[in-house]
Design a protein around this motif. Structure first.
Motif, PDB file in Angstrom:
ATOM      1  N   UNK A   1      11.924   1.117  -0.687  1.00 11.09           N
ATOM      2  CA  UNK A   1      13.003   1.427  -1.635  1.00 11.09           C
ATOM      3  C   UNK A   1      13.896   0.212  -1.887  1.00 11.09           C
ATOM      4  N   UNK A   2      13.972  -0.661  -0.904  1.00 14.22           N
ATOM      5  CA  UNK A   2      14.833  -1.837  -1.027  1.00 14.22           C
ATOM      6  C   UNK A   2      14.225  -2.902  -1.943  1.00 14.22           C
ATOM      7  N   UNK A   3      12.908  -2.874  -2.102  1.00 19.60           N
ATOM      8  CA  UNK A   3      12.187  -3.929  -2.815  1.00 19.60           C
ATOM      9  C   UNK A   3      11.775  -3.471  -4.210  1.00 19.60           C
TER      10      UNK A   3
ATOM     11  N   UNK B   1       8.755 -23.963   5.014  1.00 27.61           N
ATOM     12  CA  UNK B   1       9.615 -23.583   3.883  1.00 27.61           C
ATOM     13  C   UNK B   1       9.035 -22.383   3.142  1.00 27.61           C
ATOM     14  N   UNK B   2       7.704 -22.377   2.984  1.00 28.22           N
ATOM     15  CA  UNK B   2       7.069 -21.246   2.297  1.00 28.22           C
ATOM     16  C   UNK B   2       7.212 -19.965   3.112  1.00 28.22           C
ATOM     17  N   UNK B   3       7.075 -20.071   4.430  1.00 32.87           N
ATOM     18  CA  UNK B   3       7.227 -18.882   5.275  1.00 32.87           C
ATOM     19  C   UNK B   3       8.650 -18.350   5.172  1.00 32.87           C
ATOM     20  N   UNK B   4       9.627 -19.233   5.127  1.00 30.42           N
ATOM     21  CA  UNK B   4      11.009 -18.772   4.976  1.00 30.42           C
ATOM     22  C   UNK B   4      11.216 -18.089   3.621  1.00 30.42           C
ATOM     23  N   UNK B   5      10.524 -18.567   2.597  1.00 34.48           N
ATOM     24  CA  UNK B   5      10.579 -17.867   1.306  1.00 34.48           C
ATOM     25  C   UNK B   5      10.013 -16.457   1.433  1.00 34.48           C
ATOM     26  N   UNK B   6       8.888 -16.333   2.167  1.00 33.54           N
ATOM     27  CA  UNK B   6       8.274 -15.020   2.370  1.00 33.54           C
ATOM     28  C   UNK B   6       9.206 -14.100   3.148  1.00 33.54           C
ATOM     29  N   UNK B   7       9.864 -14.657   4.159  1.00 32.62           N
ATOM     30  CA  UNK B   7      10.802 -13.867   4.961  1.00 32.62           C
ATOM     31  C   UNK B   7      11.952 -13.364   4.083  1.00 32.62           C
ATOM     32  N   UNK B   8      12.494 -14.245   3.256  1.00 36.67           N
ATOM     33  CA  UNK B   8      13.589 -13.842   2.372  1.00 36.67           C
ATOM     34  C   UNK B   8      13.136 -12.778   1.393  1.00 36.67           C
ATOM     35  N   UNK B   9      11.913 -12.939   0.860  1.00 33.90           N
ATOM     36  CA  UNK B   9      11.393 -11.963  -0.088  1.00 33.90           C
ATOM     37  C   UNK B   9      11.203 -10.612   0.566  1.00 33.90           C
ATOM     38  N   UNK B  10      10.681 -10.581   1.798  1.00 32.74           N
ATOM     39  CA  UNK B  10      10.501  -9.333   2.527  1.00 32.74           C
ATOM     40  C   UNK B  10      11.835  -8.646   2.794  1.00 32.74           C
ATOM     41  N   UNK B  11      12.857  -9.455   3.045  1.00 28.89           N
ATOM     42  CA  UNK B  11      14.167  -8.879   3.320  1.00 28.89           C
ATOM     43  C   UNK B  11      14.876  -8.466   2.035  1.00 28.89           C
ATOM     44  N   UNK B  12      14.309  -8.871   0.879  1.00 27.33           N
ATOM     45  CA  UNK B  12      14.920  -8.514  -0.385  1.00 27.33           C
ATOM     46  C   UNK B  12      16.213  -9.215  -0.670  1.00 27.33           C
ATOM     47  N   UNK B  13      16.343 -10.441  -0.124  1.00 31.51           N
ATOM     48  CA  UNK B  13      17.581 -11.199  -0.315  1.00 31.51           C
ATOM     49  C   UNK B  13      17.251 -12.647  -0.613  1.00 31.51           C
ATOM     50  N   UNK B  14      18.102 -13.370  -1.354  1.00 30.82           N
ATOM     51  CA  UNK B  14      17.858 -14.783  -1.635  1.00 30.82           C
ATOM     52  C   UNK B  14      18.008 -15.615  -0.368  1.00 30.82           C
ATOM     53  N   UNK B  15      17.208 -16.642  -0.250  1.00 25.16           N
ATOM     54  CA  UNK B  15      17.199 -17.451   0.960  1.00 25.16           C
ATOM     55  C   UNK B  15      18.512 -18.167   1.210  1.00 25.16           C
ATOM     56  N   UNK B  16      19.194 -18.585   0.148  1.00 23.81           N
ATOM     57  CA  UNK B  16      20.421 -19.363   0.331  1.00 23.81           C
ATOM     58  C   UNK B  16      21.561 -18.524   0.891  1.00 23.81           C
TER      59      UNK B  16
ATOM     60  N   UNK C   1       0.829  -1.204   0.000  1.00 24.13           N
ATOM     61  CA  UNK C   1       0.000   0.000   0.000  1.00 24.13           C
ATOM     62  C   UNK C   1       0.865   1.256   0.000  1.00 24.13           C
ATOM     63  N   UNK C   2       1.985   1.227   0.736  1.00 23.63           N
ATOM     64  CA  UNK C   2       2.865   2.393   0.773  1.00 23.63           C
ATOM     65  C   UNK C   2       3.551   2.596  -0.570  1.00 23.63           C
ATOM     66  N   UNK C   3       3.850   1.506  -1.270  1.00 26.23           N
ATOM     67  CA  UNK C   3       4.440   1.620  -2.605  1.00 26.23           C
ATOM     68  C   UNK C   3       3.485   2.349  -3.552  1.00 26.23           C
ATOM     69  N   UNK C   4       2.179   2.050  -3.439  1.00 24.20           N
ATOM     70  CA  UNK C   4       1.183   2.674  -4.309  1.00 24.20           C
ATOM     71  C   UNK C   4       0.790   4.067  -3.823  1.00 24.20           C
ATOM     72  N   UNK C   5       0.905   4.306  -2.512  1.00 23.89           N
ATOM     73  CA  UNK C   5       0.495   5.592  -1.940  1.00 23.89           C
ATOM     74  C   UNK C   5       1.616   6.134  -1.043  1.00 23.89           C
ATOM     75  N   UNK C   6       2.743   6.521  -1.615  1.00 30.47           N
ATOM     76  CA  UNK C   6       3.920   6.900  -0.824  1.00 30.47           C
ATOM     77  C   UNK C   6       3.698   8.096   0.098  1.00 30.47           C
ATOM     78  N   UNK C   7       2.679   8.917  -0.188  1.00 23.70           N
ATOM     79  CA  UNK C   7       2.446  10.103   0.652  1.00 23.70           C
ATOM     80  C   UNK C   7       1.461   9.838   1.782  1.00 23.70           C
TER      81      UNK C   7
END
Length: 329
Positions: free
Chosen positions: A281-283, A312-327, A255-261
């Motif tokens: 900005x990181x994503x 395993x799926x939650x760890x994928x979500x965590x990695x995606x939120x952090x903007x980094x590959x899981x490995x 939502x913040x990406x679409x409505x930054x103000x």
């Protein structure tokens, strides 16, 4: 009508019209949503969910409320977001409320400021439906809520043990519930839990909570996020609550990406705005687009609908939120 959390729990089976849940207590929100869904399933009420990312999405909500499938006699529409209806959608809300329908509109929103609670939307729902503030501002309220959680677990605490528990967790209801679960598992045969039992059980624990997970995710700290996630799962944190925390941060960032103000209007605390802005900005936009499907897959895995491993799926979500590959951990 205004109800508090405990009052709302008693009226779920008869809920009709429009209900709004608003606040910042994840334990209360998740408990009520779970209770609603169980009630709908028990009564064979069809459920539809909508995430509001723009004002125009409200038209889809009211279109759904006015149309049933061939196999349903009642409908529950669950709406998540922090964007209130505009004038035209507000007319649709008022029209829906005047129909005396057996359907239910359940709106789940983050904490609202005083001016928002005085808006036409909240005034309309309060006059014709139910508003539930998901708050527990006083020690007596928190103890009553946690007493219900203790009863579910089949344990009782001495009076001074309640005071110790609250001081230990600094009013964090979710962390306190986790501790009740930990005490129950550690002392399964005790009829009443005393301070010494709490102290023996909890003094050395790291005291990680889903709040700590959220902070690590927003900071993009993948290693710390995985560490906290592993601690939470090992200590018995329900996977549904972990998913709730992750999905909450994902929704806010999208939502913040679409409505930054509109950070404050989205329910982001003022002292957290810069943290959320840095995370956005990181994503990449492609990352945001992948999240809704990922959240649906995690939800299905937790409920056993799919063969995927939810951890395993939650760890994928965590990695995606952090903007980094899981490995990279």
């Amino acid at each position: 009508m205004k109800l508090d959390y405990l009052q709302a729990l008693k009226r779920i089976d008869d809920a009709r019209g429009a209900w709004v849940l608003h606040g910042q207590e994840p334990l209360l929100e998740q408990n009520l949503i779970d209770a609603f869904r169980q009630s709908w399933q028990k009564q064979d009420i069809e459920r539809q969910r909508y995430d509001i990312s723009s004002v125009s999405d409200w038209k889809n909500v009211f279109n759904a409320l006015n149309s049933l499938s061939l196999f349903s006699t009642q409908l529950a529409v669950e709406v998540h977001g922090n964007i209130k209806p505009d004038a035209s959608s507000l007319k649709l809300l008022k029209s829906y409320l005047q129909q005396d329908s057996n359907n239910l509109l359940l709106v789940v929103m983050p904490k609202q400021d005083a001016s928002s609670l005085k808006s036409s939307f909240f005034q309309t729902v309060e006059a014709n439906g139910v508003c539930v503030a998901l708050t527990a501002n006083y020690p007596r309220d928190r103890q009553q809520i946690l007493a219900v959680e203790a009863q579910k677990l089949g344990i009782q605490l001495a009076n001074d043990a309640w005071q110790w528990l609250e001081q230990h967790h600094e009013h964090n209801l979710l962390a306190a519930k986790n501790s009740l679960m930990r005490v129950r598992d550690t002392f399964p045969d005790l009829e009443q839990i005393q301070i010494e039992h709490l102290y023996a059980c909890l003094q050395d624990q790291s005291r990680y909570t889903t709040y700590d997970l959220s902070d690590a995710l927003l900071a993009g700290n993948l290693a710390q996020s995985i560490k906290i996630f592993q601690y939470l799962t090992a200590s018995g944190e329900p996977m549904s609550l972990i998913l709730w925390s992750i999905s909450k941060e994902m929704r806010l960032l999208m939502q913040l990406f679409e409505q930054p103000q509109n950070a404050l209007q989205l329910g982001i605390w003022k002292n957290k705005v810069s943290t959320y802005q840095q995370a956005v900005r990181r994503l990449s936009p492609q990352t945001f687009l992948s999240w809704p499907a990922l959240l649906l897959n995690i939800d299905a895995a937790i409920k056993g609908v799919s063969q995927d491993n939810p951890e395993q799926l939650v760890q994928q979500a965590i990695a995606s939120l952090c903007g980094r590959p899981l490995f990279a951990v």
